[in-house]
Write a protein that holds these residues in place. Structure first.
Motif, PDB file in Angstrom:
ATOM      1  N   GLU A 677     118.960  90.700  64.064  1.00 33.77           N
ATOM      2  CA  GLU A 677     117.945  90.544  64.815  1.00 33.77           C
ATOM      3  C   GLU A 677     117.308  89.284  64.365  1.00 33.77           C
ATOM      4  OE1 GLU A 677     116.850  91.584  68.842  1.00 33.77           O
ATOM      5  OE2 GLU A 677     118.483  92.496  67.740  1.00 33.77           O
ATOM      6  N   PRO A 678     117.094  88.467  65.772  1.00 35.59           N
ATOM      7  CA  PRO A 678     116.313  87.784  65.318  1.00 35.59           C
ATOM      8  C   PRO A 678     114.603  87.731  65.321  1.00 35.59           C
ATOM      9  CG  PRO A 678     118.234  87.066  67.093  1.00 35.59           C
ATOM     10  CD  PRO A 678     117.876  88.180  66.595  1.00 35.59           C
ATOM     11  N   TYR A 679     114.512  87.034  64.170  1.00 36.97           N
ATOM     12  CA  TYR A 679     112.908  87.849  63.608  1.00 36.97           C
ATOM     13  C   TYR A 679     111.760  87.314  65.534  1.00 36.97           C
ATOM     14  CZ  TYR A 679     108.495  89.045  61.716  1.00 36.97           C
ATOM     15  OH  TYR A 679     106.787  89.629  61.711  1.00 36.97           O
ATOM     16  N   PRO A 680     110.808  87.924  65.711  1.00 34.86           N
ATOM     17  CA  PRO A 680     110.351  87.257  67.107  1.00 34.86           C
ATOM     18  C   PRO A 680     109.344  86.426  67.217  1.00 34.86           C
ATOM     19  CG  PRO A 680     109.413  89.285  66.338  1.00 34.86           C
ATOM     20  CD  PRO A 680     110.771  88.822  65.341  1.00 34.86           C
ATOM     21  N   LEU A 681     110.199  85.115  66.716  1.00 43.46           N
ATOM     22  CA  LEU A 681     108.941  83.875  66.300  1.00 43.46           C
ATOM     23  C   LEU A 681     108.104  83.360  67.696  1.00 43.46           C
ATOM     24  CD1 LEU A 681     111.150  82.028  63.669  1.00 43.46           C
ATOM     25  CD2 LEU A 681     108.987  83.485  63.303  1.00 43.46           C
ATOM     26  N   ILE A 682     107.332  82.850  68.072  1.00 44.10           N
ATOM     27  CA  ILE A 682     107.201  82.585  69.109  1.00 44.10           C
ATOM     28  C   ILE A 682     107.850  81.169  69.815  1.00 44.10           C
ATOM     29  CG2 ILE A 682     104.959  81.478  70.545  1.00 44.10           C
ATOM     30  CD1 ILE A 682     103.932  83.575  68.697  1.00 44.10           C
TER      31      ILE A 682
END
Length: 799
Positions: A677-682
């Motif tokens: 799961e991709p990390y929720p970076l902005i």
């Protein structure tokens, strides 16, 4: 002309002796390294700061007084600088004041000696020394007959022959005279030769059979290292040569690469030095730039600037027949966080080794000086063992080997399968044309002097020249294209081929077919220039997964054995794909036509672990236990010295099941990095921003990197990277550092080949591949750090 004008400009008005020496060596070094770069590389041309030169001269004089009741000024004390460069050591000796005025003429004419192999340096040194003497003595100008144009190492080779053409007769006479002198003191800066960086350079180090034979019979004979090539580096040759040259009495003082202080290969050298000399003084100046982060900052500045990336050390070796051997070993570390100016100021402040607060060290039986091994470590089970005499002892893995060494990465690795095929076909055509040309010419030797050195045509290596010498042709085959892990989380297409790869080690039996699944632990540590790390891979590993100088080993879960009549058929036309099941960690559907899969976890270690942890223990459990254990910070810290010198040895710990669980979880993360799961970076993007990268970078805060933000391209920026993501280190870089370093459009200047990472996502139908990869590796990093932080403590049970 511009060079000489710069000399005139910089020298104008300077009358300080030390400043003049600095100008001479700086101008010469910069000019020579630019004008004659290959010779500079081959001979390891690096010149020495005056502070170090003066420290060595003062130290030698103090040693002579303390141990031999003599001095540099006394009659019969012959001094030799065997690698004189611009003559700085002899000049500073003349200027030091240690030679009394009434001894100066005798010393200059008969007892000072210098050798230089490079003609330009020879003339600069001669004039430099002569002018210095003239300025001190006055009167009629006297040539310096103590300087010899020669290869110092070659002088004492059994097959050495003087120039018989009469062209350098005066030089011949000087060679003979110097060889007859009873040299008592050897000072200098040995060459930092690394030889050729490319097989196309025709720039290999010279061979010295007599000298190298002495290294083989001493340093190499006593070394436990498998690969002992580094023992023939020029600076180690210089130590061996000097020890033999002074015989039973004298002083050797060098500033050189300090890799021998704790290098894995140099254990035999360390043992020999203490046995041969009665006193050994090691002043560690640090400066190893192959580290990064906090370790690099502690190493401080480089004494020779960009001239060396290695640890630098001043060493003074003393042979005093009145003292006993093995000798006394004294060690001093210059300290942490010092820049170059601070180091030189500290050296100048000491002036001599007599002022240093030495720590006397008792070497270990294995030859360790610093970072001595933990006796407990030796009782653990070896992760692998290649010594046939120990083959029956328990070990975890039956087979292991180095990763793929191609010697032509730009040609046989690519993010684009189309470009890879084109590059390899061009390489094959060029190579085969050279084979035909060589055969047509009557097979002249040596091959390396015959073949084209144009790297846009063929990239040579020792093995490829060997194939040519047997008139062996290359052939492009699609089935030889497979997937390799070039750097951490940087998969590329790679051409896996017996002719076009330099060394493949055990890899043909580990990944013999692109349809055969396997996985294993890539490890780097022992004898490596980069810090310890381990990474689970399920594709062909490069030799340097964690960067140049890593030289890692790969411990596979399985190996494969050909069962067909022709075992050389490494890539059958048909087969069944084996699949790694991430849930239970097992390879399913292993059967492929023509191959038998062999479990690489030994039966002996399985029996041992079942006796300790129960009959339910499987070989998969042991495999993942090892991976979990290698991530333990406690394990890495407690056995840091051992892991720098040898392969890991695996203790059995009480929390076996917890480490198995952690190892499985880490494996799932590291093998499944493309699907986590991709990390929720902005994601800040301008309208219609391109997804292509050219060269990513961290944002800046002043001169420092702001590692919470990555500038993806001109239109996209990613923010919100948590600090703990940078704690996941693989070698000298964090996982995210590796992504930024590898996923950029790169031109290989030598070949002209461009490797574009955008091609990987395009060929896999995922234009967001690199952008999402940053987010996924952030997840991998954060979760890895979390798992590692939760690992149980090491409570070792009976070894």
């Amino acid at each position: 002309e511009a060079f000489y004008e710069s000399v005139r400009t910089r020298a104008a008005g300077i009358d300080d002796a030390a400043a003049k020496q600095t100008i001479v060596k700086d101008l010469y070094e910069k000019f020579f390294s630019t004008a004659f770069s290959k010779t500079s590389e081959k001979l390891g041309i690096v010149y020495t700061p005056n502070e170090i030169v003066d420290f060595i001269i003062h130290s030698v004089n103090d040693i002579l007084k303390d141990e031999f009741d003599t001095s540099l000024s006394d009659e019969g004390v012959h001094v030799l600088d065997p690698f004189t460069g611009t003559g700085t050591f002899i000049v500073r000796l003349l200027q030091s004041g240690f030679i009394k005025p009434h001894d100066l003429a005798r010393k200059y004419r008969y007892e000072l000696h210098a050798n230089e192999i490079v003609l330009l340096a020879y003339y600069v040194a001669a004039i430099n020394i002569e002018e210095t003497y003239h300025s001190l003595r006055g009167g009629e100008y006297v040539p310096f007959d103590g300087i010899v144009l020669t290869d110092t190492f070659q002088m004492f080779e059994d097959d050495d022959e003087l120039d018989d053409m009469g062209i350098f007769q005066a030089n011949n006479d000087r060679v003979v005279a110097q060889k007859e002198r009873d040299i008592r003191v050897i000072i200098g800066n040995p060459p930092y030769s690394k030889g050729q960086t490319s097989g196309n350079d025709n720039n290999a180090n010279n061979a010295y059979p007599t000298l190298d034979g002495k290294i083989r019979d001493t340093y190499a004979k006593r070394s436990t290292a498998t690969n002992k090539n580094n023992l023939y580096d020029s600076y180690i040759r210089a130590i061996r040569w000097a020890s033999d040259r002074i015989g039973e009495e004298g002083v050797v003082a060098y500033v050189s690469n300090g890799g021998y202080i704790d290098g894995n290969t140099a254990d035999g050298l360390r043992l020999s030095l203490v046995d041969e000399f009665t006193s050994v003084y090691i002043f560690n100046l640090r400066g190893n730039t192959r580290n990064s982060g906090e370790k690099a900052r502690r190493e401080g500045g480089q004494i020779f600037g960009s001239g060396s990336r290695a640890t630098i050390a001043i060493a003074v070796f003393v042979k005093n027949p009145k003292q006993a051997t093995p000798g006394n070993l004294y060690y001093y570390d210059i300290g942490d966080y010092l820049d170059t100016k601070q180091k030189l100021a500290k050296i100048a402040g000491f002036r001599s080794l007599a002022a240093l607060p030495w720590k006397q060290i008792e070497p270990s039986p294995e030859g360790d000086w610093t970072g001595k091994r933990n006796a407990e470590f030796a009782r653990f089970t070896p992760i692998g063992e290649k010594d046939k005499s120990k083959a029956r002892e328990a070990r975890v893995f039956a087979v292991y080997g180095r990763g793929l060494e191609t010697s032509r990465d730009a040609w046989v690795y690519s993010y684009s399968s189309v470009e890879l095929a084109s590059d390899v076909q061009r390489l094959v055509a060029g190579y085969n044309a050279e084979v035909d040309r060589w055969v047509s010419a009557g097979k002249p030797t040596p091959v390396e002097k015959f073949v084209s050195t144009d790297e846009t045509y063929v990239k040579w290596s020792r093995s490829l020249r060997g194939h040519l010498s047997k008139a062996r042709k290359a052939e492009f085959q699609d089935r030889h294209v497979t997937t390799g892990m070039y750097r951490p989380f940087s998969k590329q297409h790679v051409y896996f081929d017996a002719v076009l790869n330099h060394e493949r080690s055990q890899m043909p039996s580990v990944f013999p077919n692109s349809d055969l699944a396997n996985l294993g632990i890539y490890y780097v540590g022992a004898g490596s220039a980069v810090p310890f790390s381990a990474l689970m891979l399920d594709c062909l590993p490069d030799l340097h997964v964690t960067g140049a100088g890593s030289g890692g080993q790969f411990f596979p879960r399985y190996t494969y054995r050909a069962t067909e009549n022709d075992p050389s058929t490494l890539f059958p036309e048909d087969g069944t794909l084996g699949v790694f099941d991430e849930m239970d960690g097992k390879l399913t559907a292993p059967a492929v036509k023509g191959f038998e899969r062999i479990d690489n976890i030994t039966d002996e270690v399985l029996t041992d672990y079942r006796q300790s942890f129960g009959k339910g223990v499987s070989k998969d459990d042991i495999f993942f236990y090892v991976y979990g254990l290698l991530h333990s910070r406690e394990y890495r810290a407690e056995f840091e010295a051992d892991l720098k010198k040898m392969l890991p040895r695996i203790p059995k710990v009480k929390a076996f099941r917890e480490f198995v669980k952690a190892g499985r979880a880490l494996s799932e993360l590291h093998l499944g990095y493309e699907t986590v799961e991709p990390y929720p970076l902005i994601e800040n993007a301008t309208p219609n921003a391109s997804l292509r990268v050219t060269k990513m970078r961290y944002a800046k805060e002043g001169r420092q990197d702001n590692k919470t933000t990555i500038i993806y391209n001109d239109g996209i920026t990613l923010t919100g990277i948590p600090e703990e993501a940078q704690e996941y280190m693989l070698g000298s870089r964090s996982a995210l550092d590796w992504i930024i370093e590898r996923y950029r459009v790169k031109l290989d200047k030598a070949s002209g080949i461009v490797n574009d990472p955008n091609a990987w996502g395009e060929e896999h139908g995922d234009p967001r591949y690199i952008l999402d990869l940053i987010k996924r590796i952030t997840t991998v990093s954060v979760e890895t750090v979390k798992i590692v932080n939760e690992l149980p403590s090491l409570e070792v049970i009976g070894a």
